[in-house]
Design an enzyme around this catalytic site. Sequence first.
Site, short mmCIF file in Angstrom:
data_model
loop_
_atom_site.label_atom_id
_atom_site.label_comp_id
_atom_site.label_asym_id
_atom_site.label_seq_id
_atom_site.Cartn_x
_atom_site.Cartn_y
_atom_site.Cartn_z
CE LYS A 10 15.07 -1.71 -9.41
NZ LYS A 10 15.16 -3.11 -9.08
CB SER A 108 9.83 2.33 -11.84
OG SER A 108 9.21 1.27 -11.17
CG ASP A 141 11.47 -0.17 -7.62
OD1 ASP A 141 11.59 -0.16 -6.38
OD2 ASP A 141 11.63 -1.20 -8.31
O1 C5P Z 1 5.22 -0.91 -5.65
P1 C5P Z 1 5.09 -1.77 -6.83
O2 C5P Z 1 3.74 -1.64 -7.50
O3 C5P Z 1 6.21 -1.68 -7.80
O4 C5P Z 1 5.15 -3.25 -6.26
C1 C5P Z 1 4.74 -4.36 -7.01
C2 C5P Z 1 4.50 -5.53 -6.07
O5 C5P Z 1 5.76 -5.99 -5.55
C3 C5P Z 1 3.67 -5.23 -4.86
O6 C5P Z 1 2.30 -5.38 -5.12
C4 C5P Z 1 4.15 -6.26 -3.86
O7 C5P Z 1 3.59 -7.50 -4.11
C5 C5P Z 1 5.64 -6.37 -4.20
N1 C5P Z 1 6.49 -5.51 -3.36
C6 C5P Z 1 6.65 -5.84 -2.03
N2 C5P Z 1 7.45 -5.05 -1.24
C7 C5P Z 1 8.08 -3.98 -1.75
C8 C5P Z 1 7.94 -3.63 -3.11
C9 C5P Z 1 7.12 -4.42 -3.89
O8 C5P Z 1 6.09 -6.83 -1.55
N3 C5P Z 1 8.88 -3.25 -0.96
#
Ligand code: C5P
Length: 306
Positions: A10, A108, A141
Amino acid sequence: MTSICVAPGKVNLSLRILGLRPDGYHDISTVFHAVSLTDEVRVTRGGPGAGRVVTTMGERVESVPSGDANIAARAALALARVAGMDDPDVTIDIIKAIPVAAGMAGGSADAAATLVALRALWGLATTDDELTGIAASLGSDVPFSLLGGTAKGTGRGEILTPVLTAATLHWVVALSEGELSTPEVYAAWDRLAESGHVVASSADVDGPLLAALRHGDPREIARHLVNDLEPAALSLRPSLRGVLDMGLELGALAGMVSGSGPTCVFLAESRDAAINLAAELAGAGVARGVRHAVGPAPGARLVLSR
Ligand code: C5P
């Protein structure tokens, strides 16, 4: 028995950061857009490793974790748990075309494809809504990787509303050396915000972008592309500025860092313009590789189950 599923990478047409949350995530308002760079996930019952083995093939996959540290293996465990199975006795093979740790949600996509492939392999009655719930527990994501197309994302990006778009958009994707870690880029944004170099966006400011997507004119869409994480990515990797400048100089309608980077993406006026831009950007030697991609692309979809 094998099931094969493909899932898209994406770009974020808009990624606005609204603020840091108590749980460490950031509230965002984003417009996700799936593109035609896709990973393929094959799940096989038992198989050579008979366990949650992950074998990854493709470019630069050395840094993709194997075994349970891989998000695809975590997806298998999560679905098995929901289905009441003790051990997901599968081998997972991933063929990657989405650049790794590059801001295009490759991990993702692999998690989403694994969920869809395993639902078929195990003949589960898990609904799409239940699958989306599991997806959200794996990463912000992952629900979008299931859905695909173009969609507005709120919360930490996991709450989705599909967006109507009349456009077929042609992208030139400039791959960068090395990787950027998403948490580190968000942390860099926090530091820039603390020092007053960036400010949080307000929600619901994407009306003009959504209208442009409905009209389908790439020139109009280009004017409304925005990524609040770009200054943070540039602070960690200043050389990306040169890549963005080069793409614009070579005629891109717009250029931006994709998600948390370091991939840079450029919007072109047409297929021909994208192919020319890709060739010229490759010739300019500012990227480690250049790809042409088209969006919107469908979300995770099963291509074989037998
Ligand atoms: O959700 P995911 O594991 O992909 O996110 C990875 C990291 O990216 C999270 O631990 C966080 O530090 C950061 N993140 C964030 N805010 C979001 C998405 C991700 O701070 N909306």
